[in-house]
Design a protein around this motif. Sequence first.
Motif, short mmCIF file in Angstrom:
data_model
loop_
_atom_site.label_atom_id
_atom_site.label_comp_id
_atom_site.label_asym_id
_atom_site.label_seq_id
_atom_site.Cartn_x
_atom_site.Cartn_y
_atom_site.Cartn_z
N MET A 162 -14.02 -31.97 3.03
CA MET A 162 -13.66 -32.99 4.00
C MET A 162 -13.93 -34.35 3.35
SD MET A 162 -14.37 -33.19 7.96
CE MET A 162 -15.98 -33.65 8.37
N THR A 163 -12.98 -35.22 3.43
CA THR A 163 -13.13 -36.55 2.84
C THR A 163 -13.81 -37.47 3.82
OG1 THR A 163 -10.94 -37.20 3.61
CG2 THR A 163 -11.10 -36.26 1.37
N ASP A 164 -14.53 -38.43 3.27
CA ASP A 164 -15.28 -39.38 4.11
C ASP A 164 -14.46 -40.65 4.26
OD1 ASP A 164 -17.33 -40.25 5.67
OD2 ASP A 164 -18.54 -40.97 4.00
N THR A 165 -13.68 -40.73 5.29
CA THR A 165 -12.86 -41.91 5.52
C THR A 165 -13.65 -42.93 6.32
OG1 THR A 165 -11.95 -41.01 7.56
CG2 THR A 165 -10.76 -40.49 5.53
N PRO A 166 -13.21 -44.18 6.32
CA PRO A 166 -13.94 -45.20 7.09
C PRO A 166 -14.05 -44.87 8.57
CG PRO A 166 -12.36 -46.23 5.60
CD PRO A 166 -12.14 -44.75 5.52
N SER A 167 -13.02 -44.26 9.15
CA SER A 167 -13.11 -43.92 10.57
C SER A 167 -14.13 -42.81 10.81
CB SER A 167 -11.74 -43.53 11.12
OG SER A 167 -11.29 -42.34 10.51
N ALA A 208 -16.78 -42.23 8.90
CA ALA A 208 -18.10 -42.84 8.68
C ALA A 208 -18.52 -43.67 9.89
CB ALA A 208 -18.09 -43.70 7.43
N SER A 209 -17.59 -44.42 10.46
CA SER A 209 -17.94 -45.24 11.63
C SER A 209 -18.23 -44.36 12.84
CB SER A 209 -16.83 -46.25 11.94
OG SER A 209 -15.66 -45.58 12.35
N ARG A 210 -17.48 -43.27 12.96
CA ARG A 210 -17.75 -42.35 14.06
C ARG A 210 -19.12 -41.70 13.90
NH1 ARG A 210 -13.35 -38.11 14.64
NH2 ARG A 210 -14.57 -37.59 16.47
N LEU A 211 -19.46 -41.34 12.67
CA LEU A 211 -20.76 -40.74 12.40
C LEU A 211 -21.87 -41.74 12.69
CD1 LEU A 211 -22.33 -38.32 11.41
CD2 LEU A 211 -22.07 -39.18 9.09
N ASP A 212 -21.69 -42.99 12.28
CA ASP A 212 -22.68 -44.03 12.58
C ASP A 212 -22.86 -44.21 14.08
OD1 ASP A 212 -23.17 -44.50 9.91
OD2 ASP A 212 -21.82 -46.25 9.78
N GLU A 213 -21.74 -44.21 14.80
CA GLU A 213 -21.80 -44.38 16.26
C GLU A 213 -22.55 -43.21 16.90
OE1 GLU A 213 -18.85 -44.41 20.11
OE2 GLU A 213 -18.04 -45.12 18.19
N LEU A 214 -22.28 -41.99 16.44
CA LEU A 214 -22.96 -40.82 16.99
C LEU A 214 -24.46 -40.86 16.68
CD1 LEU A 214 -20.38 -38.00 16.17
CD2 LEU A 214 -20.96 -38.91 18.43
N GLU A 215 -24.81 -41.29 15.47
CA GLU A 215 -26.22 -41.40 15.13
C GLU A 215 -26.92 -42.44 16.00
OE1 GLU A 215 -26.06 -42.21 10.94
OE2 GLU A 215 -26.10 -40.09 10.41
#
Length: 73
Positions: free
Chosen positions: A1-6, A8-15
């Motif tokens: 799975m590639t780490d796209t900006p969306s 990464a931002s979704r992961l940051d938001e979930l964290e």
Amino acid sequence: MTDTPSTASRLDELEMRVVHQDQTIEDLNAAITAQWKLIERLERQVARLAERVADAEQSAGQAAPVDRQPPHY
């Protein structure tokens, strides 16, 4: 799975959501603990007052009745 900006931002938001939820849970736990301690203290106080009322009723029942008119007469 590639780490796209969306992603990464979704992961940051979930964290961030998890961190906020953890803090909310800790705050709620502290509030519930404080309320529980207050409830226990009030239950002990009510029990002591019930004993005092029962003792007062018992001692009043043993006292000789006073024969005088009520204050509204």
